[in-house]
Structures are given as C-alpha cells and as structure tokens.
Motif scaffolding. Structure first.
Motif, PDB file in Angstrom:
ATOM      1  N   UNK A   1       0.357  -1.519   0.200  1.00  0.00           N
ATOM      2  CA  UNK A   1      -0.208   0.280  -0.192  1.00  0.00           C
ATOM      3  C   UNK A   1       0.720   1.416  -0.556  1.00  0.00           C
ATOM      4  N   UNK A   2       2.037   1.176   0.772  1.00  0.00           N
ATOM      5  CA  UNK A   2       2.923   2.704   1.017  1.00  0.00           C
ATOM      6  C   UNK A   2       3.466   2.653  -0.642  1.00  0.00           C
ATOM      7  N   UNK A   3       3.594   1.356  -0.916  1.00  0.00           N
ATOM      8  CA  UNK A   3       4.255   1.430  -2.920  1.00  0.00           C
ATOM      9  C   UNK A   3       3.391   2.442  -3.625  1.00  0.00           C
ATOM     10  N   UNK A   4       1.916   2.225  -3.836  1.00  0.00           N
ATOM     11  CA  UNK A   4       1.348   3.018  -4.440  1.00  0.00           C
ATOM     12  C   UNK A   4       0.583   4.065  -4.201  1.00  0.00           C
ATOM     13  N   UNK A   5       1.026   4.769  -2.900  1.00  0.00           N
ATOM     14  CA  UNK A   5       0.792   6.241  -1.914  1.00  0.00           C
ATOM     15  C   UNK A   5       1.749   6.727  -2.607  1.00  0.00           C
ATOM     16  N   UNK A   6       2.964   6.185  -2.210  1.00  0.00           N
ATOM     17  CA  UNK A   6       4.548   6.752  -3.518  1.00  0.00           C
ATOM     18  C   UNK A   6       4.469   7.177  -4.383  1.00  0.00           C
ATOM     19  N   UNK A   7       3.816   6.091  -5.534  1.00  0.00           N
ATOM     20  CA  UNK A   7       3.024   6.431  -7.405  1.00  0.00           C
ATOM     21  C   UNK A   7       2.094   7.299  -6.831  1.00  0.00           C
ATOM     22  N   UNK A   8       0.910   7.382  -6.006  1.00  0.00           N
ATOM     23  CA  UNK A   8       0.190   8.864  -5.903  1.00  0.00           C
ATOM     24  C   UNK A   8       0.667   9.656  -5.796  1.00  0.00           C
ATOM     25  N   UNK A   9       1.277  10.148  -5.130  1.00  0.00           N
ATOM     26  CA  UNK A   9       2.063  11.653  -4.728  1.00  0.00           C
ATOM     27  C   UNK A   9       3.350  12.143  -5.702  1.00  0.00           C
ATOM     28  N   UNK A  10       3.544  10.806  -5.754  1.00  0.00           N
ATOM     29  CA  UNK A  10       4.875  11.589  -7.425  1.00  0.00           C
ATOM     30  C   UNK A  10       3.976  12.288  -8.569  1.00  0.00           C
ATOM     31  N   UNK A  11       3.021  11.055  -8.793  1.00  0.00           N
ATOM     32  CA  UNK A  11       1.753  11.845  -9.769  1.00  0.00           C
ATOM     33  C   UNK A  11       1.143  13.375  -9.347  1.00  0.00           C
ATOM     34  N   UNK A  12       0.542  13.115  -8.683  1.00  0.00           N
ATOM     35  CA  UNK A  12       0.670  14.735  -7.434  1.00  0.00           C
ATOM     36  C   UNK A  12       1.575  15.598  -7.815  1.00  0.00           C
ATOM     37  N   UNK A  13       3.230  15.138  -7.399  1.00  0.00           N
ATOM     38  CA  UNK A  13       3.907  16.196  -7.472  1.00  0.00           C
ATOM     39  C   UNK A  13       3.886  17.014  -9.036  1.00  0.00           C
ATOM     40  N   UNK A  14       3.925  16.189 -10.242  1.00  0.00           N
ATOM     41  CA  UNK A  14       4.053  15.817 -11.107  1.00  0.00           C
ATOM     42  C   UNK A  14       3.406  16.931 -12.333  1.00  0.00           C
TER      43      UNK A  14
END
Length: 65
Positions: A1-14
């Motif tokens: 779940x943490x991996x998915x959360x990090x991916x989501x945060x990176x997409x939001x930042x991008x």
C-alpha cells in the motif's frame, strides 16, 4: 500500500509542477502581448476629453434622474 501511495504522491507532484509551468508560460505570453500594466496607454488624465472628476459629476447627475 505504501508503494501505491508513493506513486500517487509522485503523480500529484508531477501534475502540480506541470500546471505551474503552464501557468508561468501563459502569464509570460500575456505580458509579452499586452505590455507592462504600469505603462500608460494612449489615453490618460492629460489626454482625456473629460477629466475623471467631470465624468464622475456627469454620472452622478444622470443617476439622479
């Protein structure tokens, strides 16, 4: 779940970064086309047909009718 959360945060930042770049690019384009907002145009107080005070008095008179 943490991996998915990090991916989501990176997409939001991008997405935020790309929106900021777009906004800055648009702002620069508009400023280039319209000029500096501090510069006076062709019409100002000295070249106007009626002064601002006279215009205001006429407007107030017309509103009373």
């Amino acid at each position: 779940m943490s991996k998915d959360n990090n991916v989501q945060q990176e997409q939001n930042q991008s997405a935020k970064e790309s929106a900021e770049i777009q906004s800055n690019t648009l702002r620069e384009f508009i400023e280039d086309k319209t000029g500096n907002p501090g510069t006076k145009g062709l019409v100002d107080e000295s070249t106007a047909r009626l002064s601002d005070d006279q215009n205001r008095l006429i407007t107030q008179h017309n509103l009373r009718k």
